[in-house]
Design a protein around this motif. Structure first.
Motif, PDB file in Angstrom:
ATOM      1  N   CYS A 149      78.382  36.982  48.702  1.00 20.13           N
ATOM      2  CA  CYS A 149      78.439  38.380  49.504  1.00 20.13           C
ATOM      3  C   CYS A 149      79.281  38.425  51.042  1.00 20.13           C
ATOM      4  CB  CYS A 149      77.905  39.384  49.476  1.00 20.13           C
ATOM      5  SG  CYS A 149      76.784  39.342  48.633  1.00 20.13           S
ATOM      6  N   ASN A 191      59.679  57.963  47.344  1.00 17.79           N
ATOM      7  CA  ASN A 191      60.395  56.930  48.529  1.00 17.79           C
ATOM      8  C   ASN A 191      60.036  55.329  48.785  1.00 17.79           C
ATOM      9  OD1 ASN A 191      60.604  59.895  49.333  1.00 17.79           O
ATOM     10  ND2 ASN A 191      57.880  60.019  50.140  1.00 17.79           N
ATOM     11  N   TYR A 239      77.033  38.575  55.707  1.00 18.52           N
ATOM     12  CA  TYR A 239      76.222  37.597  55.196  1.00 18.52           C
ATOM     13  C   TYR A 239      76.480  37.198  53.250  1.00 18.52           C
ATOM     14  CZ  TYR A 239      72.350  35.400  53.578  1.00 18.52           C
ATOM     15  OH  TYR A 239      71.179  34.146  52.621  1.00 18.52           O
ATOM     16  N   THR A 296      69.278  47.674  44.224  1.00 14.59           N
ATOM     17  CA  THR A 296      70.011  47.062  44.930  1.00 14.59           C
ATOM     18  C   THR A 296      71.095  47.393  44.467  1.00 14.59           C
ATOM     19  OG1 THR A 296      69.193  45.093  44.402  1.00 14.59           O
ATOM     20  CG2 THR A 296      68.315  46.779  46.419  1.00 14.59           C
ATOM     21  N   VAL A 310      67.471  35.523  41.764  1.00 16.34           N
ATOM     22  CA  VAL A 310      66.910  36.053  43.201  1.00 16.34           C
ATOM     23  C   VAL A 310      65.669  35.908  43.695  1.00 16.34           C
ATOM     24  CG1 VAL A 310      66.920  38.018  42.504  1.00 16.34           C
ATOM     25  CG2 VAL A 310      68.121  37.643  45.078  1.00 16.34           C
ATOM     26  N   SER A 332      63.175  43.381  39.795  1.00 15.67           N
ATOM     27  CA  SER A 332      62.568  44.369  41.015  1.00 15.67           C
ATOM     28  C   SER A 332      64.387  44.563  41.985  1.00 15.67           C
ATOM     29  CB  SER A 332      62.308  42.874  42.016  1.00 15.67           C
ATOM     30  OG  SER A 332      62.653  42.012  41.906  1.00 15.67           O
ATOM     31  N   PHE A 387      71.457  46.254  50.702  1.00 19.02           N
ATOM     32  CA  PHE A 387      70.320  48.607  50.323  1.00 19.02           C
ATOM     33  C   PHE A 387      70.637  48.443  51.724  1.00 19.02           C
ATOM     34  CE2 PHE A 387      67.554  44.512  50.308  1.00 19.02           C
ATOM     35  CZ  PHE A 387      66.581  44.546  51.447  1.00 19.02           C
ATOM     36  N   ASN A 417      75.455  48.084  45.702  1.00 19.99           N
ATOM     37  CA  ASN A 417      76.302  47.303  46.766  1.00 19.99           C
ATOM     38  C   ASN A 417      76.737  46.726  45.776  1.00 19.99           C
ATOM     39  OD1 ASN A 417      76.319  44.689  47.270  1.00 19.99           O
ATOM     40  ND2 ASN A 417      73.753  44.108  46.868  1.00 19.99           N
ATOM     41  N   GLY A 438      61.770  53.291  52.159  1.00 23.75           N
ATOM     42  CA  GLY A 438      62.051  51.557  51.536  1.00 23.75           C
ATOM     43  C   GLY A 438      63.120  50.447  51.319  1.00 23.75           C
ATOM     44  N   ILE A 439      63.798  51.611  50.474  1.00 19.64           N
ATOM     45  CA  ILE A 439      64.967  50.539  50.101  1.00 19.64           C
ATOM     46  C   ILE A 439      65.957  51.318  50.783  1.00 19.64           C
ATOM     47  CG2 ILE A 439      66.717  49.490  48.536  1.00 19.64           C
ATOM     48  CD1 ILE A 439      63.952  48.031  48.203  1.00 19.64           C
ATOM     49  N   SER A 487      66.027  38.562  51.816  1.00 15.63           N
ATOM     50  CA  SER A 487      65.902  39.157  53.317  1.00 15.63           C
ATOM     51  C   SER A 487      64.986  38.652  54.184  1.00 15.63           C
ATOM     52  CB  SER A 487      64.654  40.499  52.955  1.00 15.63           C
ATOM     53  OG  SER A 487      65.134  40.760  51.150  1.00 15.63           O
ATOM     54  N   PHE A 517      69.749  32.970  46.723  1.00 17.98           N
ATOM     55  CA  PHE A 517      70.269  34.543  45.414  1.00 17.98           C
ATOM     56  C   PHE A 517      71.366  33.700  44.948  1.00 17.98           C
ATOM     57  CE2 PHE A 517      74.091  36.642  44.681  1.00 17.98           C
ATOM     58  CZ  PHE A 517      73.617  37.751  43.885  1.00 17.98           C
TER      59      PHE A 517
HETATM   60  N1  CAA Z   1      57.364  54.701  51.041  1.00 14.79           N
HETATM   61  C1  CAA Z   1      58.105  54.293  52.201  1.00 14.79           C
HETATM   62  N2  CAA Z   1      58.209  53.078  51.873  1.00 14.79           N
HETATM   63  C2  CAA Z   1      57.883  51.683  50.828  1.00 14.79           C
HETATM   64  C3  CAA Z   1      56.890  52.622  50.048  1.00 14.79           C
HETATM   65  C4  CAA Z   1      57.075  53.962  49.890  1.00 14.79           C
HETATM   66  N3  CAA Z   1      55.986  54.947  49.102  1.00 14.79           N
HETATM   67  N4  CAA Z   1      56.553  51.788  48.950  1.00 14.79           N
HETATM   68  C5  CAA Z   1      57.033  50.275  49.729  1.00 14.79           C
HETATM   69  N5  CAA Z   1      57.764  50.736  50.284  1.00 14.79           N
HETATM   70  C6  CAA Z   1      58.593  50.347  50.819  1.00 14.79           C
HETATM   71  C7  CAA Z   1      57.790  48.596  51.413  1.00 14.79           C
HETATM   72  O1  CAA Z   1      56.609  48.886  52.627  1.00 14.79           O
HETATM   73  C8  CAA Z   1      58.995  47.727  51.724  1.00 14.79           C
HETATM   74  O2  CAA Z   1      59.632  48.066  53.060  1.00 14.79           O
HETATM   75  P1  CAA Z   1      60.085  46.473  54.177  1.00 14.79           P
HETATM   76  O3  CAA Z   1      60.850  45.974  53.477  1.00 14.79           O
HETATM   77  O4  CAA Z   1      60.213  47.701  55.473  1.00 14.79           O
HETATM   78  O5  CAA Z   1      58.443  46.108  54.174  1.00 14.79           O
HETATM   79  C9  CAA Z   1      60.135  48.426  50.827  1.00 14.79           C
HETATM   80  O6  CAA Z   1      59.851  49.362  50.277  1.00 14.79           O
HETATM   81  C10 CAA Z   1      60.622  47.397  49.547  1.00 14.79           C
HETATM   82  O7  CAA Z   1      59.676  47.101  49.104  1.00 14.79           O
HETATM   83  P2  CAA Z   1      58.940  45.538  47.865  1.00 14.79           P
HETATM   84  O8  CAA Z   1      59.073  44.896  49.169  1.00 14.79           O
HETATM   85  O9  CAA Z   1      57.366  46.348  47.853  1.00 14.79           O
HETATM   86  O10 CAA Z   1      60.052  45.751  46.975  1.00 14.79           O
HETATM   87  P3  CAA Z   1      60.199  44.773  46.443  1.00 14.79           P
HETATM   88  O11 CAA Z   1      58.826  43.599  45.893  1.00 14.79           O
HETATM   89  O12 CAA Z   1      60.454  45.542  44.917  1.00 14.79           O
HETATM   90  O13 CAA Z   1      61.327  44.002  46.754  1.00 14.79           O
HETATM   91  C11 CAA Z   1      63.692  43.788  47.366  1.00 14.79           C
HETATM   92  C12 CAA Z   1      62.637  44.711  47.339  1.00 14.79           C
HETATM   93  C13 CAA Z   1      63.170  42.327  47.900  1.00 14.79           C
HETATM   94  C14 CAA Z   1      64.616  44.366  48.643  1.00 14.79           C
HETATM   95  C15 CAA Z   1      64.107  43.825  45.988  1.00 14.79           C
HETATM   96  O14 CAA Z   1      64.979  44.832  45.718  1.00 14.79           O
HETATM   97  C16 CAA Z   1      65.075  42.521  45.546  1.00 14.79           C
HETATM   98  O15 CAA Z   1      65.412  41.569  44.970  1.00 14.79           O
HETATM   99  N6  CAA Z   1      66.497  43.003  46.406  1.00 14.79           N
HETATM  100  C17 CAA Z   1      67.446  41.982  45.791  1.00 14.79           C
HETATM  101  C18 CAA Z   1      68.208  40.795  46.346  1.00 14.79           C
HETATM  102  C19 CAA Z   1      68.371  41.252  47.988  1.00 14.79           C
HETATM  103  O16 CAA Z   1      69.008  42.376  47.978  1.00 14.79           O
HETATM  104  N7  CAA Z   1      68.180  41.056  49.180  1.00 14.79           N
HETATM  105  C20 CAA Z   1      68.553  41.347  50.319  1.00 14.79           C
HETATM  106  C21 CAA Z   1      69.132  39.933  50.905  1.00 14.79           C
HETATM  107  S1  CAA Z   1      70.404  38.357  49.715  1.00 14.79           S
HETATM  108  C22 CAA Z   1      72.000  39.628  50.555  1.00 14.79           C
HETATM  109  O17 CAA Z   1      72.175  40.040  51.417  1.00 14.79           O
HETATM  110  C23 CAA Z   1      72.886  39.268  49.136  1.00 14.79           C
HETATM  111  C24 CAA Z   1      73.502  40.135  49.175  1.00 14.79           C
HETATM  112  O18 CAA Z   1      73.609  41.109  48.561  1.00 14.79           O
HETATM  113  C25 CAA Z   1      72.488  39.599  47.361  1.00 14.79           C
END
Ligand code: CAA
Length: 388
Positions: free
Chosen positions: A112, A32, A307, A153, A197, A149, A237, A276, A37-38, A203, A186
């Motif tokens: 992006c 989940n 963005y 995505t 990143v 991590s 995501f 993505n 979450g993602i 985010s 990033f």
């Molecule tokens: N059920 C439901 N939700 C859950 C859960 C569960 N069992 N466990 C965790 N979650 C939720 C968390 O609460 C969190 O939600 P919120 O963000 O609403 O607080 C979500 O799942 C993600 O959890 P984490 O923050 O712990 O996840 P993570 O540390 O693994 O990192 C991330 C998530 C930062 C998006 C990572 O995947 C990442 O670095 N991705 C690449 C960077 C990115 O996409 N950035 C976006 C902006 S930059 C951009 O847009 C340009 C581009 O395209 C790259």
């Protein structure tokens, strides 16, 4: 005044995918977290037979008529994951798609964001030259690396858009507001084939940029949330767009809040299953909205938030035209998704490490690919493209 905008849109993503529950299990995460979450359920897997050039060619080919190919005078290729540090992807497209040689070709980069910049250049050019057409493609492979991590995505694909006068889909309004700031959320050094990143920071910056350009848009345009039927977001995501939407929902009344949430669900149907595609993500989301919304009508205004890390944010609006659905390739994405092949996590890991890299000659077996344009290998450090 002549209306200028998006006349046609088309999409391509390769023929393989992984399941996010399986990826979560393989990485020791709660499913989940990935699903809710993602906000991702599946992810496109990019085989060695596809790169940003073939994906862009496969996307554009399905929407272009013979007369479009004669009338296009500019090809704008937006990408973060280009295949050459010198030559643009657009000039390969000109040959592969049989576009007339009197078209200018160029590649644009800003993470992006470049697809939006390309679209605005196209709009402004066609405003000056209303008899001409511009092909815009946004094509990318999102790569963070195995067991990072950012892995959940990843994804990839291409969106092609034809910009013209009297467009079928939408007018691109002259109401853009933008913001630039030199930050490191990033990036990808020239020697790296996976993104670097600072995930949480990226985010947060995304949300800050959205709030800032939205505020500026309201001040400059005199419009507010009640002027919009839907908002579409860059979706690295899909939860990211939901977070941004929640930042503006309090400005709407209860009825509009529910409607905007419904439209958002329509706008993420495809992105949830593709992942993505950096430059193309906002435009896949628009495609998803147009095909999956039950309530859009001609004349509706759609807000678009783009963005690109590093960072650039832009907000502008589209106005839907009377026959907006006629500009999409009917059934294209549904059929693409229905025909994709499932790949196990160990197989995906092998495919991930098998992309064309380095200077060696190589022949790539294209028999399982099925797309019209494929990458057949490399000879003398030149990519060998095939039209099947
Ligand atoms: N059920 C439901 N939700 C859950 C859960 C569960 N069992 N466990 C965790 N979650 C939720 C968390 O609460 C969190 O939600 P919120 O963000 O609403 O607080 C979500 O799942 C993600 O959890 P984490 O923050 O712990 O996840 P993570 O540390 O693994 O990192 C991330 C998530 C930062 C998006 C990572 O995947 C990442 O670095 N991705 C690449 C960077 C990115 O996409 N950035 C976006 C902006 S930059 C951009 O847009 C340009 C581009 O395209 C790259």
């Amino acid at each position: 005044m002549t209306v200028i905008g998006i006349d046609k849109m088309s999409f391509f993503s390769p023929h393989q995918y992984i399941d996010m529950v399986e990826l979560a299990n393989a990485r020791g995460e709660e499913p989940n977290k990935y699903l809710i979450g993602i906000g991702q359920t599946e992810q496109a897997v990019i085989p060695a037979t596809q790169d940003v050039v073939t994906m862009a060619a496969n996307a554009a080919d399905e929407m272009l008529t013979a007369s479009d190919r004669k009338e296009i005078t500019m090809i704008l290729f937006a990408t973060e994951s280009g295949i050459d540090n010198s030559k643009s992807g657009a000039v390969y497209l000109q040959r592969l798609l049989g576009i007339n040689p009197y078209a200018r070709t160029i590649e644009l980069k800003q993470a992006c964001y470049a697809g939006t910049f390309a679209l605005m250049q196209a709009r402004d050019y066609v405003t000056l030259h209303p008899k001409e057409k511009v092909l815009v493609v946004a094509s990318d492979i999102a790569r963070y690396g195995l067991q990072t991590s950012g892995e959940v995505t990843q994804g990839g694909g291409a969106v092609a858009m034809l910009v013209s006068a009297n467009p079928m889909i939408a007018e691109i309004n002259q109401d853009n507001q933008f913001l630039s700031r030199d930050i490191m959320d990033f990036w990808r050094p020239i020697y790296a084939d996976t993104a670097r990143v600072d995930g949480k920071y990226s985010s947060n910056v995304y949300q800050d940029f959205f709030k800032a350009v939205w505020q500026r848009y309201k001040e400059k345009s005199g419009r507010d949330i009640s002027d919009f039927k839907a908002l579409a977001f860059h979706l690295p995501f899909t939860k990211m767009g939901l977070k941004a939407l929640r930042d503006v929902l309090p400005e709407a009344n209860d009825e509009q809040q529910a409607a905007l949430l419904d439209e958002f669900e329509a706008s993420r149907v495809y992105n949830k299953r593709i992942g993505n595609l950096y430059t193309g993500s906002l435009y896949l989301s628009l495609y998803s909205l147009l095909e999956n919304s039950q309530s859009l009508e001609a004349g509706d205004r759609i807000g678009m938030f783009s963005y690109g890390s590093g960072a650039e944010g832009e907000f502008y609006s589209l106005t839907l035209q009377p026959h907006f659905n006629s500009g999409l390739v009917t059934g294209q994405i549904e059929s693409l998704l229905a025909n994709r092949q499932y790949v196990s996590i160990p197989d995906y890991e092998k495919i991930f490490n098998n992309q064309l890299r380095g200077p060696e000659d190589r022949v790539i077996d294209i028999k399982d690919d099925g797309a019209k344009f494929t990458l057949h290998g490399q000879k003398n450090e030149q990519r060998q493209y095939v039209c099947n």
